[in-house]
Design an enzyme around this catalytic site. Structure first.
Site, mmCIF file in Angstrom:
data_model
loop_
_atom_site.group_PDB
_atom_site.id
_atom_site.type_symbol
_atom_site.label_atom_id
_atom_site.label_comp_id
_atom_site.label_asym_id
_atom_site.label_seq_id
_atom_site.Cartn_x
_atom_site.Cartn_y
_atom_site.Cartn_z
ATOM 1 N N ARG A 59 0.764 -1.337 0.070
ATOM 2 C CA ARG A 59 -0.187 0.008 -0.048
ATOM 3 C C ARG A 59 0.747 1.183 -0.064
ATOM 4 N NH1 ARG A 59 -1.783 2.347 4.589
ATOM 5 N NH2 ARG A 59 -2.150 0.220 5.561
ATOM 6 N N TYR A 112 -16.985 13.552 -15.757
ATOM 7 C CA TYR A 112 -17.653 11.972 -15.475
ATOM 8 C C TYR A 112 -18.775 12.067 -14.514
ATOM 9 C CZ TYR A 112 -17.795 7.162 -14.464
ATOM 10 O OH TYR A 112 -18.099 5.642 -14.239
ATOM 11 N N ASP A 184 -8.410 16.481 -15.525
ATOM 12 C CA ASP A 184 -8.569 14.999 -15.771
ATOM 13 C C ASP A 184 -8.459 14.793 -17.169
ATOM 14 O OD1 ASP A 184 -9.863 12.588 -16.590
ATOM 15 O OD2 ASP A 184 -11.217 12.649 -15.058
ATOM 16 N N LYS A 209 -8.898 3.384 -19.025
ATOM 17 C CA LYS A 209 -9.240 3.981 -20.390
ATOM 18 C C LYS A 209 -7.991 3.761 -21.338
ATOM 19 C CE LYS A 209 -13.094 5.250 -18.645
ATOM 20 N NZ LYS A 209 -13.268 4.101 -17.459
HETATM 21 N N1 LCS Z 1 -12.634 10.415 -15.308
HETATM 22 C C1 LCS Z 1 -13.066 10.179 -16.461
HETATM 23 C C2 LCS Z 1 -12.943 11.289 -17.577
HETATM 24 C C3 LCS Z 1 -13.810 9.131 -16.827
HETATM 25 O O1 LCS Z 1 -14.426 9.056 -18.020
HETATM 26 C C4 LCS Z 1 -13.919 8.065 -15.724
HETATM 27 C C5 LCS Z 1 -14.705 6.818 -16.034
HETATM 28 C C6 LCS Z 1 -13.348 8.275 -14.562
HETATM 29 C C7 LCS Z 1 -12.809 9.527 -14.287
HETATM 30 C C8 LCS Z 1 -13.708 7.278 -13.534
HETATM 31 O O2 LCS Z 1 -12.520 6.168 -13.483
HETATM 32 P P1 LCS Z 1 -12.970 4.814 -12.990
HETATM 33 O O3 LCS Z 1 -13.024 4.822 -11.847
HETATM 34 O O4 LCS Z 1 -14.119 4.290 -13.981
HETATM 35 O O5 LCS Z 1 -11.657 4.110 -13.373
HETATM 36 N N2 LCS Z 1 -15.588 7.038 -17.208
HETATM 37 C C9 LCS Z 1 -16.311 5.876 -17.540
HETATM 38 C C10 LCS Z 1 -17.180 6.108 -18.645
HETATM 39 O O6 LCS Z 1 -17.230 7.131 -19.243
HETATM 40 N N3 LCS Z 1 -17.834 4.811 -18.967
HETATM 41 O O7 LCS Z 1 -17.482 3.917 -17.914
HETATM 42 C C11 LCS Z 1 -16.510 4.562 -17.123
#
Ligand code: LCS
Length: 403
Positions: A59, A112, A184, A209
């Site tokens: 951790r 998001y 972001d 992503k």
């Molecule tokens: N920031 C952006 C721009 C995102 O698109 C997402 C997830 C996150 C943060 C959060 O990331 P995660 O915790 O899922 O790794 N976006 C998603 C979307 O547009 N469709 O499913 C997940």
């Protein structure tokens, strides 16, 4: 490798973060261990006291995680990175590290959905208030600043509308107000946009992503500019505990090797598909930073090295036609997420942005009929054929039923 800092981006993708390991592996080994043995009681004590460098407990740090973190930091041009268990863990860690009771955040509408929800729920409960703005309008950003503002938070292009914010101008606004600009950068990846070059203080990603790129990892990362911030953030991440694990770090680091190549293909195919969609009679509107019709097209040209792989569309037949389109495609997978090698299609109002509620969606310009496409690296002709077959039927009176 010597002088990796002096190499081109593509070379950094392949080589950054990799050190010398026992037995000379070309690829960093997966140190799948929760804890590390101390040589002696004094050694353990001195590691905990920070007098000696070394690993204690995963951790708090792990060589496989560190290799991935060093790679991402090098690609973004930041000082150091902190691997997180998800993009949301990264977002939460940043808010927790930079704010306290009574503070204020200015956040773009176009983020998001769960980021909006986090600010409106947990952060609000902890006494941190947020004002949401159209961050493509600099006056709105300026006017939202208060004496308590600690963070301006943007996604550019924003999820899912793909509206674009001027990072350089917003960094100035933030710094004049004594606040941090957090960007972001998930939709672009460092292959297409480097927010630090425009004055951002903190960059974060959902590594789920483009960075990983293969739809088989949930992960996040925070990249910071200096050692003090790194130490502060590391303490918060250790306490919150939202770290990534060694195996997922290994997978992300492997995915990063092809990031430059993949982004090139995502951009090329998405450009062709956006052009195709713009001319399709069933389509009302296409939102894509590479189209001249995008409201911030010229800003995208300045700030981004490419348009990215995401396209948002509205069909003339509204949500009903959108549903038919989603049910009619065969090659596009009907699934949330984005940035993988496979093309995906989803409906933000009922899926990714459902949690934020209708009012916040309306303010963010996410209409009920908006459909989001993530363009993968399949042959673009196959993708266009798939869309064509589906779009031809979207206005049929009968809904297309999935079998
Ligand atoms: N920031 C952006 C721009 C995102 O698109 C997402 C997830 C996150 C943060 C959060 O990331 P995660 O915790 O899922 O790794 N976006 C998603 C979307 O547009 N469709 O499913 C997940």
């Amino acid at each position: 490798m010597e002088n990796i800092e002096d190499t081109y981006f593509e070379t950094k993708c392949v080589h950054s973060g990799i050190k010398e390991y026992e037995y000379g592996p070309v690829v960093p080994p997966i140190y799948q261990t929760s804890t590390f043995k101390f040589k002696s009681a004094c050694h353990g004590a001195s590691l905990f006291a920070g007098e000696e460098k070394g690993y204690i407990y995963t951790r708090m740090g792990n060589p496989t995680i560190e290799a991935m973190e060093d790679s991402v930091a090098a690609l973004e041009g930041g000082h150091k990175a902190l691997g997180c268990g998800s993009g949301m863990a990264a977002v939460h860690t940043v808010f927790a590290a930079l704010t306290q009771f009574g503070d204020h955040i200015v956040c773009s509408h176009a983020v998001y959905g769960p980021t909006t929800t986090l600010l409106n729920s947990i952060m609000k409960r902890y006494g941190v208030e947020t004002t949401f703005v159209d961050a493509s309008n600099l006056d709105e950003v300026k006017n939202a600043i208060t004496a308590k503002t600690r963070i301006i938070y943007i996604e550019t292009p924003g999820n899912p509308t793909l509206s674009i914010s001027d990072i350089k101008a917003i960094a100035k606004i933030a710094h004049n107000a004594g606040a941090y600009l957090v960007v972001d950068n998930t939709f672009m990846s460092p292959a297409l946009q480097k927010p630090f070059e425009f004055g951002a203080d903190i960059v974060l990603h959902s590594m789920t992503k483009f960075l990983n790129g293969h739809a088989d990892v949930i992960g996040g990362v925070i990249i910071v500019r200096d050692e003090q911030m790194y130490c502060d953030f590391r303490k918060v991440l250790n306490q919150l505990g939202g770290v990534i694990d060694p195996f997922n770090s290994f997978l992300v680091h492997r995915g990063i090797k092809t990031l430059a190549l993949r982004m090139q293909q995502h951009c090329e195919s998405a450009t062709a598909i956006a052009g195709y969609l713009e001319n399709h009679p069933a389509v009302k509107k296409v939102m894509f930073p590479g189209l001249r019709s995008h409201p911030q097209y010229s800003l995208a040209q300045k700030q981004q090295k490419g348009p990215g792989g995401l396209i948002a569309i509205e069909l003339k037949g509204g949500y009903r036609a959108g549903k038919n389109m989603m049910n009619g495609v065969k090659l596009f997978q009907l699934a949330v997420s984005l940035g993988g090698v496979e093309s995906l299609i989803q409906h933000p109002a009922s899926m990714t942005h459902a949690s934020m509620g209708a009012e916040a969606r309306a303010a963010a310009g996410i209409c009920e009929g908006l459909v989001r496409l993530s363009i993968g690296i399949e042959n673009v002709n196959d993708l266009i054929n798939d869309l064509e077959r589906s779009l031809d039927k979207v206005n049929d009176v009968k809904d297309v039923v999935m079998n």
